[in-house]
Design an enzyme around this catalytic site. Structure first.
Site, PDB file in Angstrom:
ATOM      1  N   CYS A   2       0.828  -1.192   0.000  1.00 32.34           N
ATOM      2  CA  CYS A   2       0.000   0.000   0.000  1.00 32.34           C
ATOM      3  C   CYS A   2       0.869   1.252   0.000  1.00 32.34           C
ATOM      4  O   CYS A   2       2.010   1.235   0.451  1.00 32.34           O
ATOM      5  CB  CYS A   2      -0.961   0.040   1.176  1.00 32.34           C
ATOM      6  SG  CYS A   2      -2.043  -1.384   1.311  1.00 32.34           S
ATOM      7  N   ARG A  27       5.782  -0.755  -4.662  1.00 37.13           N
ATOM      8  CA  ARG A  27       5.500  -1.352  -3.363  1.00 37.13           C
ATOM      9  C   ARG A  27       4.535  -2.527  -3.465  1.00 37.13           C
ATOM     10  O   ARG A  27       4.398  -3.305  -2.530  1.00 37.13           O
ATOM     11  CB  ARG A  27       4.925  -0.291  -2.417  1.00 37.13           C
ATOM     12  CG  ARG A  27       5.907   0.806  -2.066  1.00 37.13           C
ATOM     13  CD  ARG A  27       5.229   1.929  -1.304  1.00 37.13           C
ATOM     14  NE  ARG A  27       4.817   1.537   0.026  1.00 37.13           N
ATOM     15  CZ  ARG A  27       5.526   1.751   1.136  1.00 37.13           C
ATOM     16  NH1 ARG A  27       6.712   2.335   1.049  1.00 37.13           N
ATOM     17  NH2 ARG A  27       5.091   1.383   2.304  1.00 37.13           N
ATOM     18  N   TRP A  74      -3.066  -2.829  -1.456  1.00 38.47           N
ATOM     19  CA  TRP A  74      -2.744  -4.247  -1.553  1.00 38.47           C
ATOM     20  C   TRP A  74      -3.733  -4.954  -0.653  1.00 38.47           C
ATOM     21  O   TRP A  74      -3.735  -4.765   0.556  1.00 38.47           O
ATOM     22  CB  TRP A  74      -1.306  -4.488  -1.115  1.00 38.47           C
ATOM     23  CG  TRP A  74      -0.787  -5.872  -1.337  1.00 38.47           C
ATOM     24  CD1 TRP A  74      -0.256  -6.381  -2.482  1.00 38.47           C
ATOM     25  CD2 TRP A  74      -0.728  -6.931  -0.366  1.00 38.47           C
ATOM     26  NE1 TRP A  74       0.125  -7.683  -2.298  1.00 38.47           N
ATOM     27  CE2 TRP A  74      -0.146  -8.054  -1.018  1.00 38.47           C
ATOM     28  CE3 TRP A  74      -1.106  -7.047   0.966  1.00 38.47           C
ATOM     29  CZ2 TRP A  74       0.061  -9.268  -0.361  1.00 38.47           C
ATOM     30  CZ3 TRP A  74      -0.904  -8.254   1.616  1.00 38.47           C
ATOM     31  CH2 TRP A  74      -0.320  -9.336   0.956  1.00 38.47           C
ATOM     32  N   ASN A  99      -2.893   2.720   5.439  1.00 38.25           N
ATOM     33  CA  ASN A  99      -2.008   1.561   5.336  1.00 38.25           C
ATOM     34  C   ASN A  99      -2.038   0.831   6.666  1.00 38.25           C
ATOM     35  O   ASN A  99      -2.105   1.472   7.725  1.00 38.25           O
ATOM     36  CB  ASN A  99      -0.563   1.974   5.049  1.00 38.25           C
ATOM     37  CG  ASN A  99      -0.376   2.508   3.648  1.00 38.25           C
ATOM     38  OD1 ASN A  99      -1.276   2.454   2.821  1.00 38.25           O
ATOM     39  ND2 ASN A  99       0.810   3.037   3.390  1.00 38.25           N
ATOM     40  N   GLY A 100      -1.910  -0.505   6.633  1.00 38.88           N
ATOM     41  CA  GLY A 100      -1.866  -1.275   7.865  1.00 38.88           C
ATOM     42  C   GLY A 100      -3.116  -2.105   8.071  1.00 38.88           C
ATOM     43  O   GLY A 100      -3.926  -2.295   7.159  1.00 38.88           O
ATOM     44  N   LYS A 487      13.817 -16.267  -5.774  1.00 39.79           N
ATOM     45  CA  LYS A 487      13.743 -15.329  -6.897  1.00 39.79           C
ATOM     46  C   LYS A 487      12.961 -15.934  -8.056  1.00 39.79           C
ATOM     47  O   LYS A 487      12.150 -15.273  -8.689  1.00 39.79           O
ATOM     48  CB  LYS A 487      15.152 -14.948  -7.363  1.00 39.79           C
ATOM     49  CG  LYS A 487      15.861 -13.981  -6.455  1.00 39.79           C
ATOM     50  CD  LYS A 487      15.200 -12.612  -6.490  1.00 39.79           C
ATOM     51  CE  LYS A 487      15.575 -11.797  -5.261  1.00 39.79           C
ATOM     52  NZ  LYS A 487      14.837 -12.192  -4.059  1.00 39.79           N
ATOM     53  N   GLU A 490       9.258 -16.084  -7.215  1.00 38.55           N
ATOM     54  CA  GLU A 490       8.662 -14.751  -7.060  1.00 38.55           C
ATOM     55  C   GLU A 490       8.232 -14.135  -8.387  1.00 38.55           C
ATOM     56  O   GLU A 490       7.150 -13.560  -8.476  1.00 38.55           O
ATOM     57  CB  GLU A 490       9.681 -13.794  -6.399  1.00 38.55           C
ATOM     58  CG  GLU A 490       9.750 -13.863  -4.907  1.00 38.55           C
ATOM     59  CD  GLU A 490      10.720 -12.829  -4.357  1.00 38.55           C
ATOM     60  OE1 GLU A 490      10.370 -12.152  -3.384  1.00 38.55           O
ATOM     61  OE2 GLU A 490      11.842 -12.704  -4.895  1.00 38.55           O
ATOM     62  N   HIS A 506      17.708 -37.845   0.841  1.00 40.19           N
ATOM     63  CA  HIS A 506      16.775 -38.044   1.956  1.00 40.19           C
ATOM     64  C   HIS A 506      15.354 -37.624   1.605  1.00 40.19           C
ATOM     65  O   HIS A 506      14.573 -37.309   2.501  1.00 40.19           O
ATOM     66  CB  HIS A 506      17.265 -37.287   3.193  1.00 40.19           C
ATOM     67  CG  HIS A 506      18.557 -37.795   3.729  1.00 40.19           C
ATOM     68  ND1 HIS A 506      18.710 -39.046   4.298  1.00 40.19           N
ATOM     69  CD2 HIS A 506      19.791 -37.232   3.751  1.00 40.19           C
ATOM     70  CE1 HIS A 506      19.962 -39.222   4.666  1.00 40.19           C
ATOM     71  NE2 HIS A 506      20.643 -38.131   4.344  1.00 40.19           N
ATOM     72  N   LYS A 605       6.582  -4.721  -2.092  1.00 38.87           N
ATOM     73  CA  LYS A 605       7.976  -4.417  -1.763  1.00 38.87           C
ATOM     74  C   LYS A 605       8.166  -4.208  -0.273  1.00 38.87           C
ATOM     75  O   LYS A 605       9.043  -4.798   0.348  1.00 38.87           O
ATOM     76  CB  LYS A 605       8.407  -3.165  -2.528  1.00 38.87           C
ATOM     77  CG  LYS A 605       9.870  -2.795  -2.324  1.00 38.87           C
ATOM     78  CD  LYS A 605      10.779  -3.853  -2.919  1.00 38.87           C
ATOM     79  CE  LYS A 605      12.233  -3.494  -2.803  1.00 38.87           C
ATOM     80  NZ  LYS A 605      13.105  -4.581  -3.274  1.00 38.87           N
TER      81      LYS A 605
END
Length: 610
Positions: A2, A27, A74, A99-100, A487, A490, A506, A605
């Site tokens: 956000c 972000r 987000w 945000n949050g 990576k 993602e 194993h 981000k």
């Protein structure tokens, strides 16, 4: 996650808001919106998708105003819909961006419904809008209403509010999530990240926990959690517009991969300037704090966690100190046994990672007062909460998948390792000179690895159609295998896992067939022969191997075994060099698959929620 931007000025602020949101796109977000006060009315436009779609709608509707707020969301509470996008309004009179996460939103929602408020979204943020409106209805001005609402909110938040009742004012508040105020000439701004307002001003005030700010064209007043007006230091941001531009590269991730020689050099520059590994690199009182520590506890998330795992090998081998590394979100929820003589090291690119910040608070509550932050953003929350700090000098990192932040964190952790070793009498002058020379040579070795990009690009074409991959490494290079797998998943969305190569037999060996590419980190170190044996295990099962080997390793290529040779083995700093080709592999595999390299789906981000 956000992003917030707000502005009050004598000019049209809509372009400022839109440009700010574009600079916050890195972000991570799924919708965007702005709200402005235009001729006494609150006007709002929101769209799912990219900022450009919202911008086009605002232009079509003729948005023009001298006061406004904007947001990139987000999704946490509620799906990706226009109704859930910010800003949220209450009775058409005020607008809020946030945000949050508000942890008590359910209870507040039921309370407000009982007071006659209706809800149009599934978000926790709409609770804030109605709560501020409720306090305004009781006769409070906007500043007092926001302060009253903030006292009733539990959780983490950064909020900005505008109201048609007070069209010359913007009020914001912060608890747990980053928020700053930008200072201009007859105009002022708010933002969650300085990059959002750097085109307008570089003079900023970082709000502290519990602060509220009353922002007008004439000036800014800041109040602490108790409501007392306080003075917060003004800072001149060193973020440049050039660092936020793409330049000749196709993507920010590619740009940032290629910026690593310079970023690494900048990060250890102060070591060279001080003629070695001295405690003062970490703070004025670092020597007293570091000299008699009995161990190191590293707390981090994601890529930063893998940097910590790498450092554990260095700290134990070179400094002779026990070192544990934990995922911050797990550490904070277990009954940890504290040793006040352990150094707690938190690693965060942004300095605002909520899980890491909360883990640091938990560690301090257990009696840990020897705390060190490794971070890329000056004046961010985690460094401010730490006794010592070492800033990496990676510059702005825009791509969601971290690259230069990771390698500069490794440089910082190596510097810490050598400093601790020197304080403990485990690093003599000759060894110190050798490590300093290794650092000086490192940017050149990284550039050599970058020159392998065309070869890696050829490999990526074979990865593109795959759905799964294995990464193998041993010893200090196992965390690089972990980072390589992260990576790849993602940004290319290929499922990838990493294992210590010795663990192959194993369990993971059951997955190996001709459809499962296996990436092997194989430097010319003491474990090379062991790695070669593991490669034979894969080869016998028909697996296709992609081996990153040092120039002086003896590896024969075949149809089944493909080899790319990085520079000659660079000793203890080899993990940093071997991080480069796995970054390039992920980048080019993503390109071949046509994914959004800089903004991978579902990711952000700066992770400022749990």
């Amino acid at each position: 996650m956000c992003g917030i931007v707000g502005a009050i000025a004598g000019r049209d602020v809509v372009p400022v808001l839109v440009e700010g949101l574009k600079r916050l796109e890195y972000r991570g977000y799924d919708s965007a919106g702005i709200a402005v006060l235009d001729h006494g009315d609150v006007r709002r436009v929101r769209r799912t998708g990219r900022v450009a779609e919202m911008e086009a709608a605002a232009q079509a509707e003729g948005f023009h105003a001298q006061l406004g707020i904007g947001h990139t969301r987000w999704a946490t509470h509620g799906g990706v819909t226009e109704a859930n996008a910010h800003p949220h309004v209450s009775f058409g009179e005020l607008a809020v961006v946030h945000n949050g996460i508000i942890e008590n939103h359910d209870a507040q929602r039921e309370r407000l419904k009982g007071l006659g408020y209706t809800f149009e979204s599934q978000t926790d943020t709409e609770v804030i809008a109605h709560l501020v409106h409720y306090h305004q209805q009781k006769g409070l001005d906007l500043l007092a209403a926001v302060q009253a609402a903030a006292r009733e909110l539990h959780g983490a938040y950064a909020i900005a509010v505008v109201s048609k009742r007070e069209p010359e004012r913007l009020v914001c508040a912060r608890m747990g999530c980053p928020l700053l105020v930008g200072l201009g000439d007859g105009e002022n701004f708010v933002a969650s990240d300085v990059s959002a307002i750097v085109q307008a001003t570089r003079r900023v005030i970082f709000l502290e926990e519990g602060d509220t700010a009353d922002v007008t064209r004439a000036g800014v007043r800041v109040f602490d959690a108790s409501g007392v007006q306080v003075a917060r230091d003004e800072h001149l941001s060193d973020v440049s517009l050039a660092s936020l531009e793409l330049g000749p590269y196709r993507h920010f991730m590619q740009k940032e991969i290629h910026e690593q020689p310079r970023a690494i050099s900048d990060t250890f520059e102060q070591v060279i300037a001080n003629n070695g590994f001295v405690p003062q690199l970490f703070g004025a009182n670092a020597e007293a704090m570091l000299r008699d520590i009995e161990g190191v506890q590293i707390l981090a998330c994601g890529t930063s966690y893998y940097a910590g795992l790498t450092a554990r090998y260095w700290i134990e081998a070179i400094a002779g100190l026990p070192c544990s590394v934990e995922i911050a979100s797990e550490y904070r929820y277990r009954a940890a046994v504290a040793n006040p003589k352990h150094l707690v090291v938190t690693i965060s690119q942004s300095g605002e990672t909520l899980d890491t910040m909360e883990a640091l608070k938990y560690a301090k509550s257990l009696g840990h007062d020897r705390t060190l932050s490794i971070c890329n953003v000056p004046e961010s929350a985690i460094p401010r909460a730490s006794a010592l700090v070492y800033y990496t000098r990676a510059g702005a990192e825009i791509g969601v998948a971290s690259t230069k932040a990771f390698t500069t964190q490794l440089v910082a952790l190596f510097t810490l390792t050598c400093t601790l070793a020197k304080l403990r009498g485990r690093l003599n002058d000759e060894q110190e000179a050798g490590y300093l020379d290794d650092l000086r040579q490192l940017p050149g070795s990284v550039q050599h690895a970058l020159n392998l990009e065309p070869q890696v690009q050829v490999w990526s074409e074979r990865f593109a159609p795959k759905q799964h991959a294995l990464f193998l490494g041993r010893g200090v290079h196992y965390p690089i295998a972990l980072e390589g797998a992260l990576k790849l998943k993602e940004i290319s969305y290929i499922h990838a896992e990493a294992y210590p190569a010795g663990e192959l037999k194993h369990g993971p060996l059951a997955l190996v067939d001709e459809a499962m590419p296996v990436v092997v980190i194989a430097p010319n170190d003491a474990l090379l022969e062991k790695v070669k044996s593991n490669i034979q295990e894969v080869r016998a099962r028909g697996g296709e191997m992609f081996v990153f080997a040092d120039l002086d390793s003896q590896f024969g290529e075949s149809e089944q075994v493909r080899v790319i040779r990085t520079p000659r083995h660079v000793g203890v700093l080899s993990p940093i060099v071997h991080a480069i080709p796995v970054q390039l592999l992920a980048y080019h595999a993503a390109l071949a698959r046509g994914t959004d390299v800089d903004k991978p789906r579902n990711l952000a981000k700066s992770v400022t929620v749990e």
